[in-house]
Design a protein around this motif. Sequence first.
Motif, mmCIF file in Angstrom:
data_model
loop_
_atom_site.group_PDB
_atom_site.id
_atom_site.type_symbol
_atom_site.label_atom_id
_atom_site.label_comp_id
_atom_site.label_asym_id
_atom_site.label_seq_id
_atom_site.Cartn_x
_atom_site.Cartn_y
_atom_site.Cartn_z
ATOM 1 N N ALA A 136 0.829 -1.205 0.000
ATOM 2 C CA ALA A 136 0.000 0.000 0.000
ATOM 3 C C ALA A 136 0.867 1.262 0.000
ATOM 4 C CB ALA A 136 -0.929 -0.003 1.212
ATOM 5 N N ILE A 137 1.936 1.245 0.799
ATOM 6 C CA ILE A 137 2.848 2.396 0.835
ATOM 7 C C ILE A 137 3.511 2.586 -0.528
ATOM 8 C CG2 ILE A 137 4.960 3.323 1.856
ATOM 9 C CD1 ILE A 137 4.165 1.817 4.435
ATOM 10 N N ALA A 138 3.975 1.471 -1.118
ATOM 11 C CA ALA A 138 4.615 1.534 -2.422
ATOM 12 C C ALA A 138 3.655 2.045 -3.485
ATOM 13 C CB ALA A 138 5.154 0.157 -2.812
ATOM 14 N N LEU A 139 2.405 1.591 -3.423
ATOM 15 C CA LEU A 139 1.407 2.046 -4.394
ATOM 16 C C LEU A 139 1.157 3.544 -4.254
ATOM 17 C CD1 LEU A 139 -0.709 1.427 -6.568
ATOM 18 C CD2 LEU A 139 -2.325 0.900 -4.723
ATOM 19 N N CYS A 140 1.066 4.025 -3.014
ATOM 20 C CA CYS A 140 0.856 5.460 -2.792
ATOM 21 C C CYS A 140 2.034 6.278 -3.316
ATOM 22 C CB CYS A 140 0.647 5.741 -1.304
ATOM 23 S SG CYS A 140 -0.931 5.152 -0.655
ATOM 24 N N LEU A 141 3.258 5.815 -3.019
ATOM 25 C CA LEU A 141 4.447 6.521 -3.493
ATOM 26 C C LEU A 141 4.489 6.551 -5.012
ATOM 27 C CD1 LEU A 141 7.213 7.847 -2.975
ATOM 28 C CD2 LEU A 141 8.187 5.529 -2.866
ATOM 29 N N HIS A 142 4.226 5.416 -5.620
ATOM 30 C CA HIS A 142 4.207 5.316 -7.075
ATOM 31 C C HIS A 142 3.146 6.241 -7.677
ATOM 32 C CE1 HIS A 142 4.347 3.340 -11.043
ATOM 33 N NE2 HIS A 142 3.033 3.403 -11.005
ATOM 34 N N SER A 143 1.961 6.242 -7.089
ATOM 35 C CA SER A 143 0.850 7.035 -7.623
ATOM 36 C C SER A 143 1.099 8.534 -7.481
ATOM 37 C CB SER A 143 -0.458 6.651 -6.919
ATOM 38 O OG SER A 143 -0.754 5.281 -7.115
ATOM 39 N N VAL A 144 1.678 8.939 -6.343
ATOM 40 C CA VAL A 144 1.983 10.356 -6.141
ATOM 41 C C VAL A 144 3.033 10.823 -7.144
ATOM 42 C CG1 VAL A 144 3.037 12.006 -4.554
ATOM 43 C CG2 VAL A 144 1.294 10.428 -3.723
ATOM 44 N N ALA A 145 4.069 10.007 -7.342
ATOM 45 C CA ALA A 145 5.102 10.361 -8.320
ATOM 46 C C ALA A 145 4.508 10.461 -9.719
ATOM 47 C CB ALA A 145 6.227 9.325 -8.295
ATOM 48 N N MET A 146 3.627 9.534 -10.053
ATOM 49 C CA MET A 146 2.978 9.561 -11.362
ATOM 50 C C MET A 146 2.109 10.801 -11.518
ATOM 51 S SD MET A 146 -0.248 8.742 -12.829
ATOM 52 C CE MET A 146 -0.807 8.316 -14.474
ATOM 53 N N LEU A 147 1.325 11.134 -10.481
ATOM 54 C CA LEU A 147 0.429 12.283 -10.538
ATOM 55 C C LEU A 147 1.203 13.595 -10.666
ATOM 56 C CD1 LEU A 147 -2.397 13.541 -10.325
ATOM 57 C CD2 LEU A 147 -2.180 13.406 -7.830
ATOM 58 N N LEU A 148 2.256 13.747 -9.879
ATOM 59 C CA LEU A 148 3.052 14.974 -9.935
ATOM 60 C C LEU A 148 3.698 15.152 -11.306
ATOM 61 C CD1 LEU A 148 4.778 14.945 -6.422
ATOM 62 C CD2 LEU A 148 2.897 16.418 -7.189
ATOM 63 N N THR A 149 4.244 14.070 -11.833
ATOM 64 C CA THR A 149 4.879 14.145 -13.153
ATOM 65 C C THR A 149 3.859 14.475 -14.231
ATOM 66 O OG1 THR A 149 6.494 12.483 -12.444
ATOM 67 C CG2 THR A 149 6.305 12.901 -14.811
ATOM 68 N N THR A 150 2.718 13.808 -14.177
ATOM 69 C CA THR A 150 1.667 14.064 -15.152
ATOM 70 C C THR A 150 1.200 15.513 -15.076
ATOM 71 O OG1 THR A 150 0.927 11.768 -14.960
ATOM 72 C CG2 THR A 150 -0.610 13.307 -15.957
ATOM 73 N N GLY A 151 1.054 16.022 -13.854
ATOM 74 C CA GLY A 151 0.599 17.395 -13.680
ATOM 75 C C GLY A 151 1.572 18.416 -14.234
ATOM 76 N N VAL A 152 2.855 18.213 -13.937
ATOM 77 C CA VAL A 152 3.874 19.163 -14.414
ATOM 78 C C VAL A 152 3.915 19.192 -15.939
ATOM 79 C CG1 VAL A 152 6.360 19.598 -14.529
ATOM 80 C CG2 VAL A 152 5.288 19.048 -12.335
ATOM 81 N N ILE A 153 3.919 18.010 -16.559
ATOM 82 C CA ILE A 153 3.989 17.964 -18.027
ATOM 83 C C ILE A 153 2.717 18.511 -18.656
ATOM 84 C CG2 ILE A 153 4.167 16.418 -20.011
ATOM 85 C CD1 ILE A 153 5.936 14.613 -18.342
ATOM 86 N N SER A 154 1.563 18.169 -18.081
ATOM 87 C CA SER A 154 0.292 18.650 -18.629
ATOM 88 C C SER A 154 0.236 20.171 -18.653
ATOM 89 C CB SER A 154 -0.882 18.104 -17.804
ATOM 90 O OG SER A 154 -0.945 16.706 -17.865
ATOM 91 N N LEU A 155 0.612 20.794 -17.540
ATOM 92 C CA LEU A 155 0.564 22.252 -17.462
ATOM 93 C C LEU A 155 1.605 22.891 -18.376
ATOM 94 C CD1 LEU A 155 -0.024 22.839 -13.647
ATOM 95 C CD2 LEU A 155 -1.685 22.990 -15.512
ATOM 96 N N ALA A 156 2.782 22.271 -18.461
ATOM 97 C CA ALA A 156 3.825 22.819 -19.332
ATOM 98 C C ALA A 156 3.386 22.795 -20.790
ATOM 99 C CB ALA A 156 5.124 22.031 -19.159
ATOM 100 N N VAL A 157 2.795 21.689 -21.206
ATOM 101 C CA VAL A 157 2.336 21.587 -22.598
ATOM 102 C C VAL A 157 1.154 22.511 -22.842
ATOM 103 C CG1 VAL A 157 1.334 20.025 -24.313
ATOM 104 C CG2 VAL A 157 3.193 19.232 -22.849
ATOM 105 N N PHE A 158 0.226 22.555 -21.897
ATOM 106 C CA PHE A 158 -0.961 23.390 -22.070
ATOM 107 C C PHE A 158 -0.613 24.874 -22.073
ATOM 108 C CE2 PHE A 158 -4.597 25.787 -20.423
ATOM 109 C CZ PHE A 158 -5.612 25.345 -21.259
ATOM 110 N N ASP A 159 0.268 25.288 -21.172
ATOM 111 C CA ASP A 159 0.574 26.714 -21.018
ATOM 112 C C ASP A 159 1.620 27.234 -22.002
ATOM 113 O OD1 ASP A 159 -1.205 26.967 -18.918
ATOM 114 O OD2 ASP A 159 0.313 26.610 -17.374
ATOM 115 N N HIS A 160 2.557 26.372 -22.420
ATOM 116 C CA HIS A 160 3.703 26.893 -23.147
ATOM 117 C C HIS A 160 3.968 26.228 -24.498
ATOM 118 C CE1 HIS A 160 4.732 29.174 -19.566
ATOM 119 N NE2 HIS A 160 4.712 28.053 -18.845
ATOM 120 N N PHE A 161 3.977 24.902 -24.546
ATOM 121 C CA PHE A 161 4.473 24.226 -25.738
ATOM 122 C C PHE A 161 3.397 23.901 -26.768
ATOM 123 C CE2 PHE A 161 7.350 22.986 -22.208
ATOM 124 C CZ PHE A 161 8.488 23.633 -22.670
ATOM 125 N N GLY A 162 2.212 23.522 -26.298
ATOM 126 C CA GLY A 162 1.160 23.129 -27.229
ATOM 127 C C GLY A 162 1.350 21.705 -27.729
#
Length: 214
Positions: free
Chosen positions: A159-185
């Motif tokens: 459960a701890i590993a799943l939470c760590l994995h999911s948080v890392a995935m969510l943060l990475t997805t969020g950063v890239i999504s906003l970067a592409v949406f706001d700047h790169f297209g």
Amino acid sequence: MNAPTSVWWTWLAVAGLGTFHGVNPAMGWLFAVALGLYRRSRRVVLLSLLPIALGHALATAGMLAAGLSLGMVIDHTALNRTCGLLLLGWAAWHLLRGHRMRPRVGMQAGFAGLTAWSFMMAGSHGAGLMLLPALMPLCGALPGALGATRGVTTSEIAAIALCLHSVAMLLTTGVISLAVFDHFGVAGLRTKWLNFDLLWTGTLAACGVMQLAL
């Protein structure tokens, strides 16, 4: 490498795989950006990340539960071999036919639809399988590293590993999504992004070889 150091490297591997999954556009950030552009809303990009992360976590949790449950009834070496062969087989399937099996979801998808889409994408790509080579040694090493008095169970470790994995995935997805949406297209990604289908297939195969070597 001593046991505590090995455990920390394994935790880093779990988080690193979450980051790797988050970078893959097929795991959700490209769809989140598309939804945001379609509805002309940065808020939609952010809100769509939650069901995408949830679906990914559910698919990964299902695979981890299956793998750890099998570990309770069959020999550990046999389980390693089985998981390794399964990873190699999944890599071959993904290379030959994986791109033809992607579920379609429209631009009007709600929370449930996005969750189901993410669940199917993570499952069809074998996202949960990638965690098994890292998690299985962790489940054996962590209780001893933390001390028996704490009573850490395999389920809690997973459960701890799943939470760590999911948080890392969510943060990475969020950063890239906003970067592409706001700047790169989205258009610029056609020439500036990696071929993640081949990279993903290679990672599945590498995890399979690693599992066979355990």
